[in-house]
Design a protein around this motif. Structure first.
Motif, PDB file in Angstrom:
ATOM      1  N   ASP A 258     -72.456  96.487 -34.220  1.00 26.37           N
ATOM      2  CA  ASP A 258     -73.900  96.598 -33.949  1.00 26.37           C
ATOM      3  C   ASP A 258     -74.472  95.232 -33.572  1.00 26.37           C
ATOM      4  OD1 ASP A 258     -73.949  99.304 -34.662  1.00 26.37           O
ATOM      5  OD2 ASP A 258     -74.683  98.918 -36.698  1.00 26.37           O
ATOM      6  N   GLU A 259     -74.116  94.223 -34.362  1.00 25.25           N
ATOM      7  CA  GLU A 259     -74.625  92.867 -34.119  1.00 25.25           C
ATOM      8  C   GLU A 259     -74.119  92.316 -32.789  1.00 25.25           C
ATOM      9  OE1 GLU A 259     -73.766  90.498 -37.575  1.00 25.25           O
ATOM     10  OE2 GLU A 259     -75.371  91.449 -38.728  1.00 25.25           O
ATOM     11  N   ARG A 260     -72.869  92.604 -32.465  1.00 21.65           N
ATOM     12  CA  ARG A 260     -72.304  92.125 -31.192  1.00 21.65           C
ATOM     13  C   ARG A 260     -73.051  92.742 -30.016  1.00 21.65           C
ATOM     14  NH1 ARG A 260     -70.637  88.326 -28.100  1.00 21.65           N
ATOM     15  NH2 ARG A 260     -68.961  88.865 -26.704  1.00 21.65           N
ATOM     16  N   ILE A 261     -73.341  94.037 -30.101  1.00 22.51           N
ATOM     17  CA  ILE A 261     -74.081  94.724 -29.043  1.00 22.51           C
ATOM     18  C   ILE A 261     -75.468  94.101 -28.890  1.00 22.51           C
ATOM     19  CG2 ILE A 261     -75.186  96.925 -28.448  1.00 22.51           C
ATOM     20  CD1 ILE A 261     -72.623  98.280 -29.659  1.00 22.51           C
ATOM     21  N   ALA A 262     -76.138  93.854 -30.009  1.00 20.29           N
ATOM     22  CA  ALA A 262     -77.472  93.252 -29.967  1.00 20.29           C
ATOM     23  C   ALA A 262     -77.415  91.829 -29.406  1.00 20.29           C
ATOM     24  CB  ALA A 262     -78.085  93.244 -31.363  1.00 20.29           C
ATOM     25  N   GLU A 263     -76.385  91.090 -29.795  1.00 25.78           N
ATOM     26  CA  GLU A 263     -76.202  89.714 -29.328  1.00 25.78           C
ATOM     27  C   GLU A 263     -75.988  89.673 -27.817  1.00 25.78           C
ATOM     28  OE1 GLU A 263     -72.182  87.293 -29.585  1.00 25.78           O
ATOM     29  OE2 GLU A 263     -73.202  87.267 -31.522  1.00 25.78           O
ATOM     30  N   LEU A 264     -75.207  90.625 -27.302  1.00 27.03           N
ATOM     31  CA  LEU A 264     -74.952  90.668 -25.861  1.00 27.03           C
ATOM     32  C   LEU A 264     -76.222  90.998 -25.097  1.00 27.03           C
ATOM     33  CD1 LEU A 264     -71.565  92.587 -25.708  1.00 27.03           C
ATOM     34  CD2 LEU A 264     -71.959  90.219 -24.988  1.00 27.03           C
ATOM     35  N   GLY A 265     -76.939  92.016 -25.591  1.00 23.71           N
ATOM     36  CA  GLY A 265     -78.157  92.446 -24.908  1.00 23.71           C
ATOM     37  C   GLY A 265     -77.874  92.828 -23.459  1.00 23.71           C
ATOM     38  N   GLY A 266     -78.904  92.998 -22.678  1.00 26.74           N
ATOM     39  CA  GLY A 266     -78.771  93.285 -21.250  1.00 26.74           C
ATOM     40  C   GLY A 266     -77.804  94.399 -20.924  1.00 26.74           C
ATOM     41  N   TRP A 267     -77.260  94.327 -19.745  1.00 26.49           N
ATOM     42  CA  TRP A 267     -76.374  95.398 -19.279  1.00 26.49           C
ATOM     43  C   TRP A 267     -75.073  95.437 -20.064  1.00 26.49           C
ATOM     44  CZ3 TRP A 267     -71.503  94.768 -17.350  1.00 26.49           C
ATOM     45  CH2 TRP A 267     -71.127  93.480 -16.949  1.00 26.49           C
ATOM     46  N   ARG A 268     -74.558  94.270 -20.498  1.00 27.92           N
ATOM     47  CA  ARG A 268     -73.291  94.265 -21.244  1.00 27.92           C
ATOM     48  C   ARG A 268     -73.454  94.941 -22.600  1.00 27.92           C
ATOM     49  NH1 ARG A 268     -71.184  88.474 -21.630  1.00 27.92           N
ATOM     50  NH2 ARG A 268     -73.384  88.130 -22.080  1.00 27.92           N
ATOM     51  N   GLY A 269     -74.556  94.682 -23.286  1.00 23.50           N
ATOM     52  CA  GLY A 269     -74.816  95.347 -24.554  1.00 23.50           C
ATOM     53  C   GLY A 269     -74.979  96.846 -24.366  1.00 23.50           C
ATOM     54  N   ALA A 270     -75.686  97.224 -23.305  1.00 21.33           N
ATOM     55  CA  ALA A 270     -75.897  98.655 -23.023  1.00 21.33           C
ATOM     56  C   ALA A 270     -74.574  99.349 -22.716  1.00 21.33           C
ATOM     57  CB  ALA A 270     -76.876  98.826 -21.865  1.00 21.33           C
ATOM     58  N   VAL A 271     -73.715  98.693 -21.951  1.00 20.69           N
ATOM     59  CA  VAL A 271     -72.419  99.297 -21.596  1.00 20.69           C
ATOM     60  C   VAL A 271     -71.541  99.434 -22.838  1.00 20.69           C
ATOM     61  CG1 VAL A 271     -70.237  98.888 -20.373  1.00 20.69           C
ATOM     62  CG2 VAL A 271     -72.409  98.662 -19.162  1.00 20.69           C
ATOM     63  N   LEU A 272     -71.437  98.369 -23.633  1.00 17.57           N
ATOM     64  CA  LEU A 272     -70.608  98.445 -24.833  1.00 17.57           C
ATOM     65  C   LEU A 272     -71.134  99.511 -25.788  1.00 17.57           C
ATOM     66  CD1 LEU A 272     -68.126  97.314 -26.243  1.00 17.57           C
ATOM     67  CD2 LEU A 272     -69.590  95.567 -27.269  1.00 17.57           C
ATOM     68  N   SER A 273     -72.445  99.610 -25.914  1.00 15.61           N
ATOM     69  CA  SER A 273     -73.052 100.631 -26.767  1.00 15.61           C
ATOM     70  C   SER A 273     -72.728 102.038 -26.258  1.00 15.61           C
ATOM     71  CB  SER A 273     -74.562 100.426 -26.826  1.00 15.61           C
ATOM     72  OG  SER A 273     -75.168 101.420 -27.606  1.00 15.61           O
ATOM     73  N   ARG A 274     -72.838 102.236 -24.961  1.00 19.91           N
ATOM     74  CA  ARG A 274     -72.565 103.551 -24.366  1.00 19.91           C
ATOM     75  C   ARG A 274     -71.099 103.939 -24.533  1.00 19.91           C
ATOM     76  NH1 ARG A 274     -73.272 108.618 -23.530  1.00 19.91           N
ATOM     77  NH2 ARG A 274     -72.702 109.379 -21.479  1.00 19.91           N
ATOM     78  N   MET A 275     -70.196 103.002 -24.309  1.00 19.74           N
ATOM     79  CA  MET A 275     -68.774 103.315 -24.436  1.00 19.74           C
ATOM     80  C   MET A 275     -68.427 103.623 -25.896  1.00 19.74           C
ATOM     81  SD  MET A 275     -68.425 103.266 -21.304  1.00 19.74           S
ATOM     82  CE  MET A 275     -66.762 103.887 -21.242  1.00 19.74           C
ATOM     83  N   ARG A 276     -69.047 102.888 -26.814  1.00 22.58           N
ATOM     84  CA  ARG A 276     -68.864 103.150 -28.237  1.00 22.58           C
ATOM     85  C   ARG A 276     -69.330 104.565 -28.570  1.00 22.58           C
ATOM     86  NH1 ARG A 276     -72.379 100.130 -32.913  1.00 22.58           N
ATOM     87  NH2 ARG A 276     -70.925 100.381 -34.645  1.00 22.58           N
ATOM     88  N   GLN A 277     -70.468 104.952 -28.031  1.00 17.39           N
ATOM     89  CA  GLN A 277     -70.999 106.295 -28.263  1.00 17.39           C
ATOM     90  C   GLN A 277     -70.018 107.354 -27.749  1.00 17.39           C
ATOM     91  OE1 GLN A 277     -74.697 107.032 -26.201  1.00 17.39           O
ATOM     92  NE2 GLN A 277     -74.762 109.166 -26.829  1.00 17.39           N
ATOM     93  N   LEU A 278     -69.468 107.146 -26.567  1.00 17.85           N
ATOM     94  CA  LEU A 278     -68.516 108.107 -25.998  1.00 17.85           C
ATOM     95  C   LEU A 278     -67.246 108.192 -26.831  1.00 17.85           C
ATOM     96  CD1 LEU A 278     -68.925 107.368 -22.177  1.00 17.85           C
ATOM     97  CD2 LEU A 278     -69.819 109.340 -23.461  1.00 17.85           C
ATOM     98  N   ILE A 279     -66.784 107.046 -27.332  1.00 20.26           N
ATOM     99  CA  ILE A 279     -65.592 107.036 -28.183  1.00 20.26           C
ATOM    100  C   ILE A 279     -65.851 107.860 -29.436  1.00 20.26           C
ATOM    101  CG2 ILE A 279     -64.128 105.581 -29.652  1.00 20.26           C
ATOM    102  CD1 ILE A 279     -64.585 103.341 -27.468  1.00 20.26           C
ATOM    103  N   ARG A 280     -67.005 107.654 -30.059  1.00 26.01           N
ATOM    104  CA  ARG A 280     -67.353 108.396 -31.279  1.00 26.01           C
ATOM    105  C   ARG A 280     -67.534 109.885 -31.007  1.00 26.01           C
ATOM    106  NH1 ARG A 280     -72.036 104.577 -33.866  1.00 26.01           N
ATOM    107  NH2 ARG A 280     -70.741 103.386 -35.285  1.00 26.01           N
ATOM    108  N   GLU A 281     -68.081 110.230 -29.848  1.00 25.08           N
ATOM    109  CA  GLU A 281     -68.231 111.643 -29.495  1.00 25.08           C
ATOM    110  C   GLU A 281     -66.864 112.293 -29.283  1.00 25.08           C
ATOM    111  OE1 GLU A 281     -70.795 111.936 -26.070  1.00 25.08           O
ATOM    112  OE2 GLU A 281     -72.512 111.103 -27.154  1.00 25.08           O
TER     113      GLU A 281
END
Length: 142
Positions: free
Chosen positions: A17-40
């Motif tokens: 969570d902290e890494r995603i927030a730290e990245l911010g911008g498009w990289r944070g959004a992409v990592l967050s989205r891929m994480r969501q897909l992995i969990r789904e």
């Protein structure tokens, strides 16, 4: 006076969570989205934090890692060379004998269903390897 909480003590999911927030911008959004897909794709996935700050997703072994660079978010599948990739999501590390990776650049679209299928294939491969290992360690007495 309160002591600062060491990041070493935080659960892996919180560190991600902290890494995603730290990245911010498009990289944070992409990592967050891929994480969501992995969990789904795999609700039983385990999140880990390895190698001095790399998010890792595992189920009976490592499925993939999520690395962030200046121009790409890289999802590396440790056993990617053994996976079918009919949608051709793998676009990096194609020459190795084991790993394959997906480099996602700003603005890239990823086929969510194809990605989830790749996650499930990696889990199935890990489970089959774990099953064959456990079968080899059990010996009949007699």
């Amino acid at each position: 006076m309160q002591k600062a909480v060491s990041t070493e003590a935080l659960p892996a999911s919180r560190r991600i969570d902290e890494r995603i927030a730290e990245l911010g911008g498009w990289r944070g959004a992409v990592l967050s989205r891929m994480r969501q897909l992995i969990r789904e794709a795999d609700p039983d996935v385990v999140e880990e934090w390895k190698w001095m700050g790399t998010p890792v997703w595992a189920h009976a072994g490592i499925i993939c890692t999520g690395e962030s660079y200046q121009s790409v978010v890289k999802l590396t599948f440790l056993k990617g060379a053994s996976l079918d990739d009919p949608s051709r999501l793998f676009n990096a590390s194609l020459d190795g004998n084991a790993r394959r990776a997906i480099d996602i650049r700003e603005g890239d679209a990823i086929d969510a269903d194809a990605f989830k299928a790749l996650i499930l294939a990696a889990v199935a491969l890990n489970l089959s390897a774990a099953k064959s290992k456990s079968g080899k360690t059990k010996r009949s007495s007699g």
